[in-house]
Scaffold this motif. Structure first.
Motif, mmCIF file in Angstrom:
data_model
loop_
_atom_site.group_PDB
_atom_site.id
_atom_site.type_symbol
_atom_site.label_atom_id
_atom_site.label_comp_id
_atom_site.label_asym_id
_atom_site.label_seq_id
_atom_site.Cartn_x
_atom_site.Cartn_y
_atom_site.Cartn_z
ATOM 1 N N GLY A 65 47.743 37.604 47.871
ATOM 2 C CA GLY A 65 47.906 37.377 46.440
ATOM 3 C C GLY A 65 46.604 36.966 45.799
ATOM 4 N N ALA A 66 46.419 37.348 44.558
ATOM 5 C CA ALA A 66 45.187 37.048 43.831
ATOM 6 C C ALA A 66 45.371 35.765 43.032
ATOM 7 N N ARG A 67 44.587 34.754 43.388
ATOM 8 C CA ARG A 67 44.679 33.495 42.658
ATOM 9 C C ARG A 67 44.092 33.625 41.255
ATOM 10 N N GLU A 68 43.007 34.401 41.131
ATOM 11 C CA GLU A 68 42.315 34.547 39.861
ATOM 12 C C GLU A 68 42.916 35.733 39.101
ATOM 13 N N ALA A 69 43.507 35.490 37.940
ATOM 14 C CA ALA A 69 44.118 36.574 37.176
ATOM 15 C C ALA A 69 43.178 37.140 36.126
ATOM 16 N N ASP A 70 42.144 36.417 35.737
ATOM 17 C CA ASP A 70 41.259 36.827 34.665
ATOM 18 C C ASP A 70 40.205 37.789 35.201
ATOM 19 N N PRO A 71 40.222 39.073 34.804
ATOM 20 C CA PRO A 71 39.233 40.010 35.333
ATOM 21 C C PRO A 71 37.814 39.692 34.895
ATOM 22 N N ALA A 72 37.655 38.886 33.853
ATOM 23 C CA ALA A 72 36.321 38.494 33.403
ATOM 24 C C ALA A 72 35.723 37.379 34.251
ATOM 25 N N ASP A 73 36.528 36.749 35.084
ATOM 26 C CA ASP A 73 36.026 35.672 35.928
ATOM 27 C C ASP A 73 35.144 36.261 37.019
ATOM 28 N N PRO A 74 33.860 35.868 37.096
ATOM 29 C CA PRO A 74 32.991 36.448 38.124
ATOM 30 C C PRO A 74 33.420 36.106 39.545
ATOM 31 N N PHE A 75 34.272 35.089 39.701
ATOM 32 C CA PHE A 75 34.756 34.730 41.029
ATOM 33 C C PHE A 75 36.115 35.335 41.364
ATOM 34 N N ALA A 76 36.656 36.152 40.474
ATOM 35 C CA ALA A 76 37.887 36.864 40.791
ATOM 36 C C ALA A 76 37.619 37.813 41.953
ATOM 37 N N LEU A 77 38.674 38.155 42.681
ATOM 38 C CA LEU A 77 38.537 39.004 43.853
ATOM 39 C C LEU A 77 37.837 40.303 43.481
ATOM 40 N N ALA A 78 36.671 40.552 44.074
ATOM 41 C CA ALA A 78 35.875 41.742 43.769
ATOM 42 C C ALA A 78 36.169 42.800 44.812
ATOM 43 N N SER A 79 36.913 43.817 44.413
ATOM 44 C CA SER A 79 37.281 44.854 45.366
ATOM 45 C C SER A 79 37.601 46.125 44.605
ATOM 46 N N GLY A 80 37.214 47.266 45.171
ATOM 47 C CA GLY A 80 37.557 48.536 44.557
ATOM 48 C C GLY A 80 36.358 49.434 44.348
ATOM 49 N N LEU A 81 36.655 50.688 44.071
ATOM 50 C CA LEU A 81 35.595 51.679 43.907
ATOM 51 C C LEU A 81 34.759 51.422 42.664
ATOM 52 N N VAL A 82 35.376 50.992 41.562
ATOM 53 C CA VAL A 82 34.625 50.784 40.321
ATOM 54 C C VAL A 82 33.549 49.714 40.493
ATOM 55 N N PRO A 83 33.871 48.500 40.971
ATOM 56 C CA PRO A 83 32.792 47.529 41.169
ATOM 57 C C PRO A 83 31.783 47.953 42.228
ATOM 58 N N PHE A 84 32.244 48.692 43.253
ATOM 59 C CA PHE A 84 31.316 49.166 44.282
ATOM 60 C C PHE A 84 30.278 50.111 43.679
ATOM 61 N N LEU A 85 30.732 51.102 42.917
ATOM 62 C CA LEU A 85 29.800 52.077 42.354
ATOM 63 C C LEU A 85 28.894 51.441 41.301
ATOM 64 N N ALA A 86 29.424 50.516 40.511
ATOM 65 C CA ALA A 86 28.588 49.829 39.522
ATOM 66 C C ALA A 86 27.492 49.037 40.223
ATOM 67 N N ALA A 87 27.839 48.349 41.303
ATOM 68 C CA ALA A 87 26.859 47.573 42.054
ATOM 69 C C ALA A 87 25.835 48.495 42.718
ATOM 70 N N GLN A 88 26.305 49.602 43.272
ATOM 71 C CA GLN A 88 25.404 50.550 43.941
ATOM 72 C C GLN A 88 24.375 51.095 42.961
ATOM 73 N N ARG A 89 24.825 51.479 41.773
ATOM 74 C CA ARG A 89 23.904 52.006 40.762
ATOM 75 C C ARG A 89 22.901 50.945 40.317
ATOM 76 N N CYS A 90 23.392 49.733 40.123
ATOM 77 C CA CYS A 90 22.520 48.653 39.652
ATOM 78 C C CYS A 90 21.449 48.323 40.684
ATOM 79 N N LEU A 91 21.853 48.162 41.928
ATOM 80 C CA LEU A 91 20.893 47.821 42.973
ATOM 81 C C LEU A 91 19.898 48.944 43.198
ATOM 82 N N ASP A 92 20.386 50.163 43.202
ATOM 83 C CA ASP A 92 19.482 51.300 43.353
ATOM 84 C C ASP A 92 18.481 51.339 42.197
ATOM 85 N N GLY A 93 18.939 50.974 41.015
ATOM 86 C CA GLY A 93 18.066 50.993 39.847
ATOM 87 C C GLY A 93 16.954 49.969 39.897
ATOM 88 N N VAL A 94 17.183 48.829 40.568
ATOM 89 C CA VAL A 94 16.128 47.812 40.655
ATOM 90 C C VAL A 94 15.318 47.951 41.942
#
Length: 330
Positions: A65-94
């Motif tokens: 179960g997800a304790r954090e319900a607010d998707p804007a919370d940076p400590f909410a459970l980070a999982s899924g293709l969307v955050p993975f691809l966003a992170a991949q693009r960002c890191l590759d860019g820097v």
């Protein structure tokens, strides 16, 4: 009983990524993941001997179960293709090295979950290399320090996970230190409900957390941080360079949060990653908050059926002792 994937499930997906001539000969589910499945797929008939497949299927997520319900919370459970691809693009860019993405698919036509096929980095983890080849590991550690310096100097005016910021959102309604304080108080309550030694020190912990948070002055700029960067989340490629994995939680935040985690996970080797100019007041608050998080999180994971229970219990026990040592003396 959880059902994981097998050769038949992954063969078509990998052929789509690498070409019809490749043949899957073995699939190994790698240990340690709690949010996604990580599979090494061994191949014949192609230029590479193996690839890695990430699967974000519900059966791969061991968190009860997800304790954090607010998707804007940076400590909410980070999982899924969307955050993975966003992170991949960002890191590759820097200029931070991450595994190359060969295929990413959230259509559910090839596979019944969000999935990605990525490069299999050949050199193993930095954690293993530190134990087996310290000289080679020292070079990778130096490269990692330079990579982190570049990331941490990449600034933003708002904090939050990069996938949220990419969509025009922001988590910056309250200062970072107040966000950490709120999370730490929730972790404290949760840990206290599961572990009597934390419960008996609850009042002292609450007072100390609030005292430390009150000492911190707000900021208006934030650095790019991995968020959970231990030596097990760094691979080493054939040329000895570090490669970041488990990147879904990539965010702009106080870099002190990253440095506290680095201190905990790298131990005496943290000196190679340390940098001047960090805020000691933030470090004090974040260290106590991190210890409490590393008690509450593993205990929460043990509410479910996570298989490596001894390691999670060990993490919780170790960090409980360290947290108790940070209590103010009566």
């Amino acid at each position: 009983m959880r059902q994981f994937t097998d050769i038949q499930d992954l063969s078509g997906l990998v052929r789509d990524a690498l070409g019809a001539g490749c043949r899957v000969v073995a699939v190994d589910r790698l240990r340690g993941g709690s949010k996604k499945g990580v599979y090494r797929v061994r191949l014949e008939g192609t230029h590479t001997s193996s690839v890695i497949v990430y699967s974000w299927a519900a059966a791969e997520n061991f968190w009860p179960g997800a304790r954090e319900a607010d998707p804007a919370d940076p400590f909410a459970l980070a999982s899924g293709l969307v955050p993975f691809l966003a992170a991949q693009r960002c890191l590759d860019g820097v200029g931070a090295r991450v595994p190359r993405v060969l295929l990413a698919d959230d259509s559910r036509r090839r596979y019944p979950a969000d999935v990605a096929v990525v490069e299999d980095v050949s050199g193993g983890t930095l954690e293993a290399l530190l134990a087996t080849d310290p000289a080679r590991a020292a070079g990778a550690l130096g490269d990692l320090a330079r990579m982190l310096e570049v990331m941490h100097r990449h600034r933003a005016r708002h904090y939050g996970r990069v996938d949220l910021l990419d969509r025009g959102g922001s988590a910056s309604g309250v200062p970072c230190e107040r966000r950490v304080l709120g999370r730490a108080l929730r972790d404290l309550d949760e840990a206290a409900g599961r572990e009597g030694r934390i419960g008996r020190a609850g009042a002292a912990f609450r007072d100390r957390l609030r005292e430390l948070a009150d000492r911190v002055n707000p900021r208006t700029e934030y650095g790019l941080i991995h968020g959970e960067l231990g030596p097990d989340h760094v691979l080493v490629d054939a040329d000895g360079h570090p490669v970041l994995i488990d990147i879904e939680g990539l965010m702009y935040f106080d870099v002190e949060w990253e440095h506290v985690f680095l201190q905990l996970r790298f131990g005496e080797r943290y000196t190679a990653l340390a940098r001047p100019g960090l805020d000691p007041r933030r470090l004090d608050l974040y260290m106590l908050a991190m210890r409490l998080s590393l008690v509450a999180g593993p205990l929460r994971l043990l509410d479910g059926d996570f298989p490596d229970r001894a390691s999670m219990r060990g993490i919780a026990e170790h960090n409980m002792h360290e947290a108790l040592a940070l209590r103010p003396l009566a």
